[in-house]
Design an enzyme around this catalytic site. Sequence first.
Site, mmCIF file in Angstrom:
data_model
loop_
_atom_site.group_PDB
_atom_site.id
_atom_site.type_symbol
_atom_site.label_atom_id
_atom_site.label_comp_id
_atom_site.label_asym_id
_atom_site.label_seq_id
_atom_site.Cartn_x
_atom_site.Cartn_y
_atom_site.Cartn_z
ATOM 1 N N ASP A 167 -4.792 -6.562 -5.051
ATOM 2 C CA ASP A 167 -3.536 -7.274 -5.293
ATOM 3 C C ASP A 167 -4.035 -9.081 -5.222
ATOM 4 O O ASP A 167 -5.166 -9.204 -4.859
ATOM 5 C CB ASP A 167 -2.707 -7.045 -4.012
ATOM 6 C CG ASP A 167 -1.382 -7.379 -4.498
ATOM 7 O OD1 ASP A 167 -0.583 -6.419 -5.013
ATOM 8 O OD2 ASP A 167 -0.885 -8.675 -4.323
ATOM 9 N N GLY A 185 0.752 -1.361 -0.147
ATOM 10 C CA GLY A 185 0.106 -0.005 -0.208
ATOM 11 C C GLY A 185 0.456 1.361 0.071
ATOM 12 O O GLY A 185 0.229 2.116 0.103
ATOM 13 N N GLY A 186 1.986 1.365 -0.358
ATOM 14 C CA GLY A 186 2.866 2.510 -0.133
ATOM 15 C C GLY A 186 2.384 3.291 -1.169
ATOM 16 O O GLY A 186 2.106 4.815 -1.226
ATOM 17 N N LYS A 187 1.825 3.072 -2.591
ATOM 18 C CA LYS A 187 1.450 3.742 -3.629
ATOM 19 C C LYS A 187 -0.070 4.181 -3.395
ATOM 20 O O LYS A 187 -0.337 5.623 -3.470
ATOM 21 C CB LYS A 187 1.529 3.022 -4.906
ATOM 22 C CG LYS A 187 2.959 2.726 -5.199
ATOM 23 C CD LYS A 187 2.986 1.783 -6.538
ATOM 24 C CE LYS A 187 2.261 0.484 -6.450
ATOM 25 N NZ LYS A 187 2.893 -0.423 -5.477
ATOM 26 N N CYS A 222 9.835 -1.082 -12.213
ATOM 27 C CA CYS A 222 11.357 -0.579 -11.646
ATOM 28 C C CYS A 222 12.285 -1.433 -12.433
ATOM 29 O O CYS A 222 13.222 -2.050 -12.048
ATOM 30 C CB CYS A 222 11.424 -0.986 -10.021
ATOM 31 S SG CYS A 222 10.990 -2.715 -9.754
#
Length: 184
Positions: A38, A18-20, A136
């Site tokens: 997810d 959940g960082g984004k 990434c």
Amino acid sequence: LLDPKPGERVFDACAGAGGKSLHLAALMKNKGKIISLDVEERKLQELKIRNRRAGVDIVETRLIDSTKTIKRLSEACDALLLDVPCSGLGVWRRNPDARWKMTKENINELMNTQKHIITNYSDMVKPGGRMVYATCSLLPSENERPVEEFLKSHSEWDKKEELRLWPDRDGFDGFYMCLLHKKA
């Protein structure tokens, strides 16, 4: 790059812990709706804990446990973030052991997953909406190529902006992001 606005309905389709999603909520001033999806329940549970700790109440989590989860959300969001699973080549500087675990077969499997995600998950975006495809990775086979293949078979989408960060040039981890717009 996604530029979420307060009051919008935004999906974070590869949400992880959940960082984004938390960053999206901050950009939206905790107004609107974020659905964080997810395939791993444990990551979504961590996201719920992080939401409570941060005082975020606009995030709802959903487990992707079948193709029905995505189909039920057809044309339901204004903006979609796809930070797809990738080789992680852009973060090897801070995760050097990962290079010994990556094989050609792993990359081929990841590329199939990326193609599946962009092709199927893009249906969740409303006409006139937008989507960011991100990795990434530094590999064109995980970045530009899946986007170009997607655009060839989905004429309702246009590429608006691409951004690439290089570890050696930009001083950050390596990332690729592409903003796409769905025609109204």
